[in-house]
Design a protein around this motif. Structure first.
Motif, mmCIF file in Angstrom:
data_model
loop_
_atom_site.group_PDB
_atom_site.id
_atom_site.type_symbol
_atom_site.label_atom_id
_atom_site.label_comp_id
_atom_site.label_asym_id
_atom_site.label_seq_id
_atom_site.Cartn_x
_atom_site.Cartn_y
_atom_site.Cartn_z
ATOM 1 N N THR A 1 0.820 -1.218 0.000
ATOM 2 C CA THR A 1 0.000 0.000 0.000
ATOM 3 C C THR A 1 0.848 1.260 0.000
ATOM 4 N N THR B 1 2.394 2.467 2.497
ATOM 5 C CA THR B 1 2.111 3.254 3.710
ATOM 6 C C THR B 1 3.138 2.917 4.771
ATOM 7 N N LYS C 1 -7.651 -5.360 -3.651
ATOM 8 C CA LYS C 1 -7.998 -4.352 -2.629
ATOM 9 C C LYS C 1 -8.836 -4.952 -1.504
ATOM 10 N N LEU D 1 -6.966 -6.479 1.207
ATOM 11 C CA LEU D 1 -6.234 -5.532 2.043
ATOM 12 C C LEU D 1 -7.194 -4.919 3.069
#
Length: 1165
Positions: free
Chosen positions: A540, A542, A607, A610
């Motif tokens: 991601t 992040t 997605k 996740l």
């Protein structure tokens, strides 16, 4: 996504990078179509058509300064087959002669330990092809036998020798370019060193004359060039004139006899060596780009010029009164004032930077229609000339040169300076470079896949994040606070899209030390120099956790290979089922059940999963400054500290860690390796005494416990099961390069990046070896019959030459009776398939005549001696057939003129038609006359004019002699003599008597002139030949005698050339062809045992009706055919042997029955 299939066959190879300044002139394009160039101490051989690297030769200990392919101007047969021989010379004065196909050094030569200035194969002797002439600094030339490595002779000169050039028309003439001037050697022979110091001349460089500063406008340039008349002087010039140092190059023009060019940065001077005078200048205007190098062409008077911006231009001489004017027209009222060269085509320049500049250029010797540029960053750009004129008649299309060209697109092989790399399942290999770009290579083929400009500063490290993506980081130079700009980019390989992974972060912070991606490619740890560790989620982009200020400094870090993937699987299936209830999933998505890593990568990208926050738990270990080992666990976005192990007292500061299975290995600053067995909870420390351990890596593959460790001075491979060293490599001891990075590319091959810009894929023993060329896998097929075994390459040649087989034209070797094993047949078929479509079309064209086929095959094979033989043979057989139908006396007069209409190129010199040759010599004298500036020059022109029979012009020049000249009286009398010579008997006999007395008393040239005055040129030729002036006699015969008398003179010359002490039979053959003595040519070829050429030549002659059929000729022809059939039988080429044995009539009968008997036996069985 399609399942991955991976070809794991990686052969040991070297990927070369940027070149060294010493390699500047180390490049050569061989007749067989391969280009060799030096890259540091390696010699790289590439194919000029497909730009693939075929061989990297590694044996030199120092940088290579010269490479030269052996010439192919001899007759090839089983005894002397097509072979790849190359000589390379290095900075330490060592010359190595290679068998390139096998990758072995045949012989090594060493004289002094200084860089070799120049090296050249001798090409003039029919007897020996092994002679190599080299310049050993400062002032020695040495002749070597390159087969045995023995020194034949050595000679020193007064000045430092920079380079040399052989006269292409006369092998006994050699010219040396020295630091002071030019030395002409006229008695070069392989048997003994040249006597005396040679004739030394000085050059006053055009730059030093004040007239030369007016080069602003073109008109000014013309005037200035007329002032720079004398360039060559016998006296040493005054101090301000000694500026020869800027003469870059000296070369003979292979397109016309006795012309030489000198290259300066801003001009090229063309000298006529008969009068030592500049007859042409190519100057660059003030804004133009200076020259670096020039290559004169053979087939036309053209020059390939390389400029400092990497632009290659082709300049071709402007022909004023074209060849196509007939000889009886009025002479040109305004004779040529200057040799002018017009720019015909040019290619694009390259961007020249500090590290990228053009080094040198080579030109294809066979067709002269392609040039290769070597760039300092290791690229080779091959430019090809394309003809803009298509409707040439069929015969001259075979000459391969057409009037106008423009280059085709660029085909280069860029390679950069390398720092870092990582292999992966797809066996791609990645290299970061100092200018911020990342190169991706396919290791199976060794080809560059992509060059991506990712960063603005030097790339420090790379990690793969998936099969098609990677992370790379770079740091700028630190400011006075020690802070830098960190760039961390995530790159998608298929699209080349790159995103800043850390978003806005990265300006003015502590430099990144390393990045490590976890085994399942989920997490990334970023380690800084003076800043706590950061943990990121790769999927991601992040940040999961930035550690607190009191977090220990990290010196080394490694992710654990173990993880909780099994328990994760159950969670995933549950999620899947839940999703399937909501949506109908297509079959293709469900069919993905692949190896855990790949499927995880794809699933992780979806997605929905996740959002469910499914991620496997992974661990990593790291060490701090005190050597304490920490163990942390990461799951989702939680990071837990799980254990600490106190430092081992025997270890210094830990620099790197590697972990595989139950083995953990640590390396420290002092070169100790510590092996931990996690299961048995024991550790072993091994001191390697090799200084700082830079990097350690486990080999891939289940249960493979091999490990490579890199040190400051090399690398070692260890077996961690047995805890013992497998192999070792030290810079300076076994190798000359320093290792920058190491890794594994397959379970048994290691890969090294070194400071010479190369990447080496090596066996585990880390011994660098050259490979056999026929063993490696090429991505594109390469046409190079030299790589086949000798029998096969010659059989392939016969297969191409004697089409059609069984009445049909075909390039399928399986259709002919060639009882070799399948493997060889397949190799032959591969060679045939690799030919370009244009060539295949020609070979299969029934209209394509035998002569054209012979010419084409000699070009395909790069066979120099055949190319010249067939060019001359085709020309004279063709002109003979054009004369044949002209039976009536009226049409006879048009024949010579028609001959001049399509003459043999003047580069064949003495072999050209007489009328064309005379015309060329007259043009040349006119030019010399315009350029003369001293009395000596005028005198030389007068002599030439008298020999050419131009008495009126000669008298004018004689009367120009000024009264204060010591020769004034002599010249005036000579003028009177020339004008009053009549054909009255007494005056003729007197002059003849005087001439013979003069010759007897050593005044050969003067006596010959007098004989020419009274039209006794035939006697003059005889005298010249008696005194050994064979070339001069042939010249005079061609310009003054009728064709019958001329033929007598040249036939005497042929006998001389065939004599054992001269042994230049191949030249004699060409002279016989130009005389139209075709039967003698066939006899000579047979006596020299050139059976293949003899048989083809006889076939061509019979087609053209050039050999009358009598008993003698029939006997000879059947003998030639029978011998040729025998040689084909030795090649194992049965069908060809049968074909020629049946043509040979009685002589081939026994052979034919012998060839056919095994067939009958087989049928009986």
């Amino acid at each position: 996504m399609l399942p991955f299939t991976v070809n794991f066959k990686v052969s040991a190879r070297t990927l070369t990078g940027a070149l060294n300044a010493h390699n500047k002139a180390a490049v050569d394009w061989g007749w067989q179509g391969l280009i060799a160039y030096g890259c540091h101490s390696l010699v790289v051989v590439i194919d000029s058509n497909t730009a693939q690297t075929l061989q990297v030769l590694e044996k030199h200990k120092a940088d290579v300064v010269k490479v030269k392919w052996a010439r192919e101007n001899y007759h090839h047969n089983i005894g002397s087959p097509y072979s790849l021989r190359l000589a390379s010379a290095d900075v330490n004065g060592k010359i190595i002669v290679w068998d390139v196909a096998a990758g072995v050094a045949q012989c090594e030569i060493q004289e002094h330990a200084k860089p070799i200035q120049d090296v050249q194969w001798l090409w003039n002797q029919d007897a020996s092809r092994d002679l190599l002439l080299a310049i050993h600094p400062p002032n020695y030339i040495v002749l070597w036998n390159a087969d045995t490595g023995t020194k034949l002779w050595k000679k020193s000169y007064a000045d430092n020798i920079l380079s040399f050039s052989f006269d292409p028309f006369d092998p006994s003439h050699l010219t040396l370019l020295t630091s002071e001037g030019i030395v002409f050697i006229s008695d070069f022979s392989p048997a003994k060193p040249p006597s005396g110091p040679g004739k030394k001349v000085y050059i006053s460089s055009p730059h030093s004359s004040p007239a030369h500063n007016k080069l602003a406008a073109a008109t000014g340039a013309k005037k200035a060039l007329n002032k720079v008349k004398i360039l060559i002087t016998q006296e040493k010039p005054s101090a301000e004139f000694i500026t020869l140092n800027d003469c870059l190059q000296l070369a003979y023009l292979p397109s016309k006899r006795n012309h030489m060019l000198l290259l300066y940065p801003r001009e090229i001077l063309i000298l006529d060596l008969e009068v030592n005078q500049t007859v042409g200048v190519i100057a660059i205007e003030r804004t133009g780009v200076p020259f670096l190098q020039v290559i004169p062409c053979f087939q036309r008077d053209g020059l390939f010029c390389l400029h400092e911006n990497g632009c290659i231009t082709l300049r071709v001489r402007r022909s004023y009164n074209s060849v196509f004017t007939t000889s009886n027209e009025e002479p040109d009222p305004d004779p040529v004032q200057e040799l002018t060269y017009d720019l015909r085509s040019q290619c694009d320049a390259i961007r020249v930077t500090k590290t990228v500049r053009p080094f040198s250029m080579v030109c294809c010797p066979v067709n002269e229609n392609a040039a290769a540029l070597i760039v300092s960053d290791g690229r080779v750009m091959i430019w090809e000339l394309k003809s803009a004129v298509c409707n040439r008649n069929s015969r001259s299309s075979s000459s391969g040169v057409s009037p106008l060209y423009s280059p085709v697109s660029f085909c280069g092989i860029p390679v950069g300076v390398l720092q870092n790399k990582l292999p992966d399942l797809s066996l791609d290999n990645m290299i970061g470079t100092s200018n911020g770009s990342v190169l991706v290579y396919h290791l199976t083929s060794g080809l560059l896949h992509k060059e991506l400009s990712v960063h603005s500063c030097e790339v420090k490290g790379i990690e793969w994040t998936s099969l098609t993506g990677f992370l790379s980081f770079a740091t700028s130079t630190p400011n006075n606070m020690g802070l830098v700009r960190n760039e961390l980019q995530l790159v998608d390989l298929p699209t080349g899209r790159s995103i800043a992974f850390r978003g806005e972060r990265g300006n003015d912070e502590s430099p990144i030390e390393m990045i490590k991606v976890s085994h399942l490619k989920q997490y990334l740890a970023v380690v800084f120099k003076d800043k706590p560790l950061e943990l990121w989620d790769v999927r991601t982009c992040t940040i999961l956790r930035e550690m607190s200020k009191n977090f220990p400094a990290v010196t080394a870090l490694e992710w654990s290979p173990s993880h909780n993937l099994k328990s994760l699987r159950k969670k995933q299936l549950a999620t899947r089922e839940a999703m399937a209830r909501q949506t109908v999933v297509s079959d293709t998505e469900l069919s993905i059940v692949e190896s855990s890593v790949i499927s995880l990568l794809q699933e992780a990208e979806s997605k929905s999963e996740l959002s469910q926050n499914i991620s496997a738990r992974e661990h990593f270990v790291f060490t701090d400054n005190d050597g304490q080992v920490y163990h942390l666990t990461v799951e989702g976005n939680s990071v837990k500290d799980s254990a600490r192990i106190p430092p081992d007292g025997s270890m210094g500061s830990i620099t790197c860690i590697a972990w595989k299975g139950d083995t953990l290995v640590l390396g420290d600053m002092d070169g100790n390796l510590n092996f931990w067995d996690l299961k048995g909870r024991v550790s072993r420390g091994i001191p390697t005494h090799r200084s700082w351990v830079r990097k350690i890596r486990f080999a891939p593959g289940k249960g493979n416990q091999k490990l490579i460790a890199m040190y400051n001075d090399g690398a070692e491979v260890w077996d961690t099961k047995e805890v013992q060293m497998v192999s070792s490599l030290r810079s300076g001891r076994n190798v000359t390069f320093r290792i920058l990075d190491v890794d594994w590319c397959t379970s048994d091959k290691v890969i090294l990046a070194s400071d010479d810009g190369c990447i080496r894929v090596l066996e585990m023993s880390m011994k660098s070896t050259c490979f056999r060329m026929d063993e490696q896998e090429l991505t594109e097929p390469v046409w190079c019959p030299y790589l086949l075994v000798p029998r096969a390459s010659l059989a392939l040649k016969a297969f191409l030459l004697h089409q059609p087989w069984n009445g049909q034209y075909s390039l399928d070797i399986s259709q002919v009776d060639y009882p070799e094993n399948e493997e060889i047949k397949n190799l032959l078929q591969e060679q045939l398939n690799s030919l370009s479509n244009d060539i295949k079309k020609l070979l299969l064209d029934p209209e394509f005549t035998l002569l054209q086929r012979c010419l084409l095959v000699s070009r395909l094979y790069g066979d120099e001696s055949e190319l010249h033989f067939w060019t001359v043979a085709a020309h004279y057989l063709h002109s003979l057939s054009r004369q044949k139908p002209a039976g009536t006396p009226a049409s006879k007069e048009t024949v010579p003129q028609d001959k001049v209409n399509n003459p043999l190129d003047i580069c064949y010199d003495i072999l050209c038609e007489n009328a064309y040759f005379q015309k060329f010599q007259l043009e040349r004298v006119n030019l010399q006359e315009v350029k003369r500036s001293t009395y000596d020059h005028t005198r030389k022109c007068t002599d030439q004019l008298l020999l050419l029979g131009q008495t009126d012009r000669a008298v004018q020049l004689l009367l120009e002699t000024s009264a204060d000249n010591q020769h004034y009286y002599c010249d005036s009398l000579k003028a009177c003599l020339v004008t009053t010579v009549t054909s009255s008997g007494p005056s003729q006999s007197t002059i003849k008597l005087v001439a013979t007395n003069m010759i007897a008393n050593g005044k050969l040239a003067e006596g010959v002139q007098l004989l020419c005055l009274i039209d006794k040129a035939a006697d003059a030729c005889r005298y010249l030949q008696t005194y050994g002036e064979w070339n001069r006699a042939a010249w005079l015969a061609k310009v003054r005698l009728s064709s019958e008398e001329c033929a007598d003179v040249l036939k005497r010359w042929v006998d001389h050339l065939c004599s054992p002490q001269v042994n230049q039979k191949s030249k004699a053959l060409l002279v016989l062809l130009s005389l139209g003595c075709f039967f003698t040519v066939a006899e000579t070829l047979h006596s020299m045992r050139y059976f293949d050429r003899a048989a083809l030549f006889v076939e061509a002659c019979l087609k053209y009706g050039a050999v009358g059929v009598t008993e003698d000729t029939e006997k000879l022809i059947s003998a030639i055919y029978a011998d040729y059939a025998r040689s084909l039988k030795n090649l194992g080429f049965k069908q060809g042997a049968v074909l020629f044995a049946s043509k040979a009539g009685a002589a081939g009968r026994d052979l034919l029955s012998e060839l056919e008997s095994p067939k009958q036996k087989r049928t009986e069985e």
